[in-house]
Design an enzyme around this catalytic site. Structure first.
Site, PDB file in Angstrom:
ATOM      1  CB  THR A   9      39.728  38.119  25.032  1.00  0.00           C
ATOM      2  OG1 THR A   9      38.590  38.568  25.782  1.00  0.00           O
ATOM      3  CG2 THR A   9      40.642  39.302  24.795  1.00  0.00           C
ATOM      4  N   GLY A  13      37.154  45.235  27.499  1.00  0.00           N
ATOM      5  CA  GLY A  13      37.888  45.631  28.707  1.00  0.00           C
ATOM      6  C   GLY A  13      39.171  44.828  28.834  1.00  0.00           C
ATOM      7  CD  GLU A  39      28.871  25.814  25.015  1.00  0.00           C
ATOM      8  OE1 GLU A  39      28.385  26.214  26.080  1.00  0.00           O
ATOM      9  OE2 GLU A  39      28.364  26.009  23.895  1.00  0.00           O
ATOM     10  CG  ASP A  68      37.649  31.329  31.735  1.00  0.00           C
ATOM     11  OD1 ASP A  68      36.956  31.909  30.884  1.00  0.00           O
ATOM     12  OD2 ASP A  68      37.140  30.703  32.688  1.00  0.00           O
ATOM     13  CB  SER A  69      39.607  36.285  34.495  1.00  0.00           C
ATOM     14  OG  SER A  69      38.947  36.995  33.473  1.00  0.00           O
ATOM     15  CG  PHE A 157      36.234  44.999  32.310  1.00  0.00           C
ATOM     16  CD1 PHE A 157      37.608  45.155  32.357  1.00  0.00           C
ATOM     17  CD2 PHE A 157      35.720  43.701  32.356  1.00  0.00           C
ATOM     18  CE1 PHE A 157      38.455  44.062  32.457  1.00  0.00           C
ATOM     19  CE2 PHE A 157      36.559  42.597  32.438  1.00  0.00           C
ATOM     20  CZ  PHE A 157      37.934  42.779  32.496  1.00  0.00           C
ATOM     21  CE  LYS A 180      41.330  45.505  36.308  1.00  0.00           C
ATOM     22  NZ  LYS A 180      40.066  45.368  35.594  1.00  0.00           N
ATOM     23  CG  HIS A 185      42.579  39.071  37.995  1.00  0.00           C
ATOM     24  ND1 HIS A 185      42.437  40.445  38.103  1.00  0.00           N
ATOM     25  CD2 HIS A 185      41.573  38.664  37.189  1.00  0.00           C
ATOM     26  CE1 HIS A 185      41.382  40.826  37.419  1.00  0.00           C
ATOM     27  NE2 HIS A 185      40.836  39.761  36.852  1.00  0.00           N
TER      28      HIS A 185
HETATM   29  P1  ITT Z   1      36.306  36.129  26.588  1.00  0.00           P
HETATM   30  O1  ITT Z   1      35.834  34.729  26.984  1.00  0.00           O
HETATM   31  O2  ITT Z   1      36.042  36.447  25.161  1.00  0.00           O
HETATM   32  O3  ITT Z   1      37.719  36.382  26.999  1.00  0.00           O
HETATM   33  P2  ITT Z   1      34.502  36.969  28.730  1.00  0.00           P
HETATM   34  O4  ITT Z   1      34.109  38.279  29.302  1.00  0.00           O
HETATM   35  O5  ITT Z   1      33.394  35.979  28.451  1.00  0.00           O
HETATM   36  O6  ITT Z   1      35.417  37.202  27.416  1.00  0.00           O
HETATM   37  P3  ITT Z   1      35.448  35.237  30.841  1.00  0.00           P
HETATM   38  O7  ITT Z   1      34.579  34.097  30.452  1.00  0.00           O
HETATM   39  O8  ITT Z   1      36.874  34.981  31.249  1.00  0.00           O
HETATM   40  O9  ITT Z   1      35.561  36.319  29.673  1.00  0.00           O
HETATM   41  O10 ITT Z   1      34.687  36.021  31.994  1.00  0.00           O
HETATM   42  C1  ITT Z   1      35.353  36.911  32.795  1.00  0.00           C
HETATM   43  C2  ITT Z   1      34.333  37.719  33.593  1.00  0.00           C
HETATM   44  O11 ITT Z   1      34.842  37.883  34.921  1.00  0.00           O
HETATM   45  C3  ITT Z   1      34.196  39.121  33.018  1.00  0.00           C
HETATM   46  O12 ITT Z   1      33.164  39.182  32.052  1.00  0.00           O
HETATM   47  C4  ITT Z   1      33.898  39.945  34.283  1.00  0.00           C
HETATM   48  O13 ITT Z   1      32.537  39.831  34.628  1.00  0.00           O
HETATM   49  C5  ITT Z   1      34.720  39.218  35.349  1.00  0.00           C
HETATM   50  N1  ITT Z   1      36.088  39.784  35.409  1.00  0.00           N
HETATM   51  C6  ITT Z   1      37.251  39.177  35.039  1.00  0.00           C
HETATM   52  N2  ITT Z   1      38.292  40.008  35.178  1.00  0.00           N
HETATM   53  C7  ITT Z   1      37.788  41.171  35.625  1.00  0.00           C
HETATM   54  C8  ITT Z   1      38.358  42.421  35.940  1.00  0.00           C
HETATM   55  O14 ITT Z   1      39.658  42.667  35.767  1.00  0.00           O
HETATM   56  N3  ITT Z   1      37.550  43.375  36.367  1.00  0.00           N
HETATM   57  C9  ITT Z   1      36.237  43.166  36.521  1.00  0.00           C
HETATM   58  N4  ITT Z   1      35.614  42.045  36.227  1.00  0.00           N
HETATM   59  C10 ITT Z   1      36.369  41.025  35.789  1.00  0.00           C
END
Ligand code: ITT
Length: 198
Positions: A9, A13, A39, A68-69, A157, A180, A185
């Site tokens: 990642t 955060g 991508e 992915d979250s 974050f 947290k 999740h």
């Molecule tokens: P990587 O793909 O490199 O892991 P990313 O930030 O692009 O980094 P994601 O595509 O999984 O990761 O997007 C997750 C987004 O969802 C993240 O940027 C936040 O906006 C939100 N998010 C996920 N988990 C969160 C959390 O614990 N607290 C707050 N926002 C969260």
């Protein structure tokens, strides 16, 4: 026996939290030096996590964990969902200038779209994939809550300042990282995957 795990990642955060969640397991946690810019075009969290883990595994050949979250808001038809990190820049719902950074722009857009909504329920979801030489594991974790009227707190974050987890009178950004991780999740998904690995 898996002794080392590469955590794929680029989100700082996430890195901090994953490091803290994995501390209780006997594995060395490594982070890639380069950003492979995978991508994430799929509308499936699981597929996006799989694509990230696979791309880094193919370069480093070390068991690789990716996640992915996102934040799912049912009264917004599930948005921001898989678009959570770049929600501010999506045509859907109108774009938001990232003048004070992406997180702030995402929050501003979400609060604008939630104006007047009675149903403020939301949940965070994380799909984690551990890519191994001879297969892989995946897991899902969720954290339910509601969207606050305005941002509160400095921790965490992303959307944390406007997310109030169920059972708390505070935003996610007002919890310590340990608090947290216990309910998040990400904490749930990662502990599940480590349990399966055992
Ligand atoms: P990587 O793909 O490199 O892991 P990313 O930030 O692009 O980094 P994601 O595509 O999984 O990761 O997007 C997750 C987004 O969802 C993240 O940027 C936040 O906006 C939100 N998010 C996920 N988990 C969160 C959390 O614990 N607290 C707050 N926002 C969260």
């Amino acid at each position: 026996m898996v002794r080392r795990i590469l955590v794929a990642t680029t989100n700082l955060g996430k890195r901090r939290e994953i490091l803290s969640i994995l501390r209780e397991y006997e594995v060395e946690v490594l982070f890639p030096e380069e950003d492979l810019k995978v991508e994430e075009g799929s509308c499936s969290f699981l597929e996006n996590a799989y694509l990230k883990a696979k791309a880094y595994y193919e370069v480093y050949k070390i068991p690789t964990l990716a996640e992915d979250s996102g934040l799912v808001v049912p009264s917004l038809d599930g948005y921001p969902g898989v678009y959570s990190s770049r929600f501010y820049n999506l045509e859907w719902g109108g774009k938001e200038e990232p003048k004070e950074g992406k997180d702030k722009a995402n929050i501003n857009k979400l609060l604008r779209l939630m104006e007047g909504k009675q149903d403020r329920r939301a949940y965070y979801v994380a799909f984690a994939v551990l890519f191994l030489e001879d297969g892989g594991l995946w897991s899902e974790g969720r954290c339910y809550g509601t969207i606050l009227q305005e941002p509160v707190g400095e921790g965490g974050f992303g959307y944390d300042p406007i997310f109030q987890p169920e059972g708390f009178q505070k935003s996610m950004a007002q919890l310590s990282m340990e608090e947290k991780n216990l309910i998040s999740h990400r904490g749930k998904a990662l502990r599940r995957i480590m349990q399966m690995l055992k």
